[in-house]
Write a protein that holds these residues in place. Structure first.
Motif, PDB file in Angstrom:
ATOM      1  N   GLU A  93      29.354  33.668  51.327  1.00 33.35           N
ATOM      2  CA  GLU A  93      29.726  34.775  52.219  1.00 33.35           C
ATOM      3  C   GLU A  93      30.736  34.345  53.268  1.00 33.35           C
ATOM      4  N   ALA A  94      30.712  33.086  53.664  1.00 33.71           N
ATOM      5  CA  ALA A  94      31.723  32.607  54.609  1.00 33.71           C
ATOM      6  C   ALA A  94      33.118  32.753  53.999  1.00 33.71           C
ATOM      7  N   LYS A  95      33.239  32.429  52.713  1.00 36.13           N
ATOM      8  CA  LYS A  95      34.539  32.568  52.041  1.00 36.13           C
ATOM      9  C   LYS A  95      34.889  34.046  51.854  1.00 36.13           C
ATOM     10  N   LEU A  96      33.906  34.852  51.457  1.00 39.01           N
ATOM     11  CA  LEU A  96      34.161  36.274  51.241  1.00 39.01           C
ATOM     12  C   LEU A  96      34.580  36.965  52.535  1.00 39.01           C
ATOM     13  N   ASN A  97      34.015  36.557  53.654  1.00 37.57           N
ATOM     14  CA  ASN A  97      34.415  37.139  54.942  1.00 37.57           C
ATOM     15  C   ASN A  97      35.853  36.804  55.300  1.00 37.57           C
ATOM     16  N   ARG A  98      36.346  35.687  54.782  1.00 35.55           N
ATOM     17  CA  ARG A  98      37.753  35.329  55.035  1.00 35.55           C
ATOM     18  C   ARG A  98      38.699  36.042  54.080  1.00 35.55           C
ATOM     19  N   LYS A  99      38.214  36.375  52.886  1.00 39.77           N
ATOM     20  CA  LYS A  99      39.095  36.887  51.847  1.00 39.77           C
ATOM     21  C   LYS A  99      39.096  38.411  51.724  1.00 39.77           C
ATOM     22  N   THR A 105      26.674  45.612  45.075  1.00 39.35           N
ATOM     23  CA  THR A 105      26.431  46.757  44.200  1.00 39.35           C
ATOM     24  C   THR A 105      27.526  46.909  43.157  1.00 39.35           C
ATOM     25  N   TYR A 106      28.776  46.864  43.596  1.00 40.38           N
ATOM     26  CA  TYR A 106      29.894  47.095  42.689  1.00 40.38           C
ATOM     27  C   TYR A 106      30.401  45.821  42.020  1.00 40.38           C
ATOM     28  N   HIS A 107      30.274  44.685  42.684  1.00 39.31           N
ATOM     29  CA  HIS A 107      30.873  43.443  42.186  1.00 39.31           C
ATOM     30  C   HIS A 107      29.915  42.255  42.277  1.00 39.31           C
ATOM     31  N   PRO A 108      28.806  42.291  41.553  1.00 36.83           N
ATOM     32  CA  PRO A 108      27.902  41.135  41.573  1.00 36.83           C
ATOM     33  C   PRO A 108      28.559  39.873  41.039  1.00 36.83           C
ATOM     34  N   ASP A 109      29.594  40.041  40.210  1.00 38.76           N
ATOM     35  CA  ASP A 109      30.302  38.866  39.670  1.00 38.76           C
ATOM     36  C   ASP A 109      30.980  38.064  40.774  1.00 38.76           C
ATOM     37  N   VAL A 110      31.490  38.747  41.796  1.00 37.29           N
ATOM     38  CA  VAL A 110      32.140  38.054  42.911  1.00 37.29           C
ATOM     39  C   VAL A 110      31.128  37.173  43.638  1.00 37.29           C
ATOM     40  N   TYR A 111      29.999  37.769  43.969  1.00 37.05           N
ATOM     41  CA  TYR A 111      28.954  37.020  44.680  1.00 37.05           C
ATOM     42  C   TYR A 111      28.475  35.826  43.857  1.00 37.05           C
ATOM     43  N   LEU A 112      28.188  36.057  42.580  1.00 38.97           N
ATOM     44  CA  LEU A 112      27.634  34.984  41.759  1.00 38.97           C
ATOM     45  C   LEU A 112      28.628  33.847  41.581  1.00 38.97           C
ATOM     46  N   ALA A 113      29.891  34.190  41.317  1.00 37.59           N
ATOM     47  CA  ALA A 113      30.904  33.145  41.135  1.00 37.59           C
ATOM     48  C   ALA A 113      31.072  32.318  42.405  1.00 37.59           C
ATOM     49  N   GLU A 166      40.004  35.378  40.429  1.00 42.25           N
ATOM     50  CA  GLU A 166      40.296  36.552  39.606  1.00 42.25           C
ATOM     51  C   GLU A 166      39.436  37.736  40.032  1.00 42.25           C
ATOM     52  N   PHE A 167      38.141  37.490  40.241  1.00 44.04           N
ATOM     53  CA  PHE A 167      37.227  38.565  40.606  1.00 44.04           C
ATOM     54  C   PHE A 167      37.570  39.145  41.980  1.00 44.04           C
ATOM     55  N   ILE A 168      37.980  38.295  42.921  1.00 38.34           N
ATOM     56  CA  ILE A 168      38.343  38.777  44.253  1.00 38.34           C
ATOM     57  C   ILE A 168      39.557  39.696  44.174  1.00 38.34           C
ATOM     58  N   ASP A 169      40.547  39.323  43.362  1.00 37.99           N
ATOM     59  CA  ASP A 169      41.716  40.191  43.180  1.00 37.99           C
ATOM     60  C   ASP A 169      41.288  41.562  42.655  1.00 37.99           C
ATOM     61  N   GLU A 170      40.385  41.572  41.671  1.00 40.68           N
ATOM     62  CA  GLU A 170      39.915  42.832  41.107  1.00 40.68           C
ATOM     63  C   GLU A 170      39.134  43.640  42.142  1.00 40.68           C
ATOM     64  N   ALA A 171      38.297  42.944  42.913  1.00 35.05           N
ATOM     65  CA  ALA A 171      37.505  43.627  43.934  1.00 35.05           C
ATOM     66  C   ALA A 171      38.411  44.234  45.000  1.00 35.05           C
ATOM     67  N   GLN A 172      39.447  43.516  45.411  1.00 32.82           N
ATOM     68  CA  GLN A 172      40.375  44.036  46.415  1.00 32.82           C
ATOM     69  C   GLN A 172      41.049  45.305  45.919  1.00 32.82           C
ATOM     70  N   SER A 173      41.416  45.322  44.636  1.00 32.30           N
ATOM     71  CA  SER A 173      42.031  46.511  44.063  1.00 32.30           C
ATOM     72  C   SER A 173      41.054  47.683  44.054  1.00 32.30           C
ATOM     73  N   HIS A 174      39.808  47.402  43.687  1.00 38.35           N
ATOM     74  CA  HIS A 174      38.800  48.457  43.643  1.00 38.35           C
ATOM     75  C   HIS A 174      38.503  48.999  45.040  1.00 38.35           C
ATOM     76  N   ILE A 175      38.402  48.108  46.022  1.00 37.01           N
ATOM     77  CA  ILE A 175      38.149  48.525  47.399  1.00 37.01           C
ATOM     78  C   ILE A 175      39.290  49.400  47.910  1.00 37.01           C
ATOM     79  N   ALA A 176      40.522  49.029  47.582  1.00 34.48           N
ATOM     80  CA  ALA A 176      41.680  49.827  48.001  1.00 34.48           C
ATOM     81  C   ALA A 176      41.635  51.210  47.364  1.00 34.48           C
TER      82      ALA A 176
END
Length: 215
Positions: free
Chosen positions: A34-40, A145-153, A178-188
């Motif tokens: 989560e520390a990394k996810l909060n930065r990204k 909820t939407y991106h469990p792959d991001v958390y797990l990776a 790769e998953f973060i890029d996809e998540a950013q697109s989905h969030i947008a």
């Protein structure tokens, strides 16, 4: 295997690491992820269940990592019909000393403050934008909820660091990027009002993301 809550995520991390000595470390791996996810990534939307106290107008939410309050709903009983309470700026509405069902609420410091003391211990659902910080009190958020792959990776990448497995670190870092890029697109897309399916790799997680309809 579902990966939709904090508990399920920690179990999945332990199983994916396939190490009997990793279970007690799973919580630390989630924190590091989560520390990394909060930065990204931008702030995540979270729904926290709470219970009010009869005869009190304050609800202590200091354990939550809140950036922006969004909605507050109350119900007489858990699972009962909800009423949305208008969220206003602190000290912008009159206070009533009579116990009853509130009409207004504000986030004032570490407390939700209602315009009057509660007449019963209402079930409260508080939705806010906050930092990634899963816990027993807030067991899920929109990213999980939407991106469990991001958390797990992200967790497994740090797990590779923990067991000194460079191959696992590099492999899951590549997946995470790769998953973060996809998540950013989905969030947008969601911010533009377009709800699209989450692009997770079912072959890696074996879990299909579930729809989410809460406000």
């Amino acid at each position: 295997m579902a990966i939709s809550t904090y508990s399920e995520l920690k179990t999945a991390v332990t199983e994916w690491m396939d190490r009997s000595d990793i279970s007690g470390t799973a919580e630390d791996l989630v924190t590091l992820a989560e520390a990394k996810l909060n930065r990204k990534l931008d702030a995540v939307e979270v729904t926290a269940p709470w219970t009010g106290t009869a005869s009190s107008r304050n609800v202590d939410v200091s354990s939550l990592d809140i950036i922006e309050p969004m909605f507050v709903y109350i119900a007489d009983t858990v699972g009962g019909d909800e009423t949305e309470i208008e969220l206003k700026a602190p000290a912008s509405f009159p206070f009533d000393d009579t116990n009853g069902e509130p009409g207004y609420v504000s986030l004032d410091g570490d407390n939700l403050v209602f315009d009057r003391p509660l007449d019963v211990a209402y079930s409260i659902r508080f939705r806010y934008r906050g930092r990634f910080a899963l816990s027993d009190a807030t067991p899920t958020n929109d990213l999980l909820t939407y991106h469990p792959d991001v958390y797990l990776a992200a967790c497994i990448m740090w797990g590779g660091v923990y067991i000194n497995d460079a191959g696992k670190v590099q492999g899951f870092k590549s997946l995470l990027d790769e998953f973060i890029d996809e998540a950013q697109s989905h969030i947008a897309q969601r911010k533009r009002g377009i709800l699209s399916p989450t692009p997770i790799l079912a072959a890696l997680i074996g879990n299909r993301s579930r729809g989410y309809t809460e406000s």
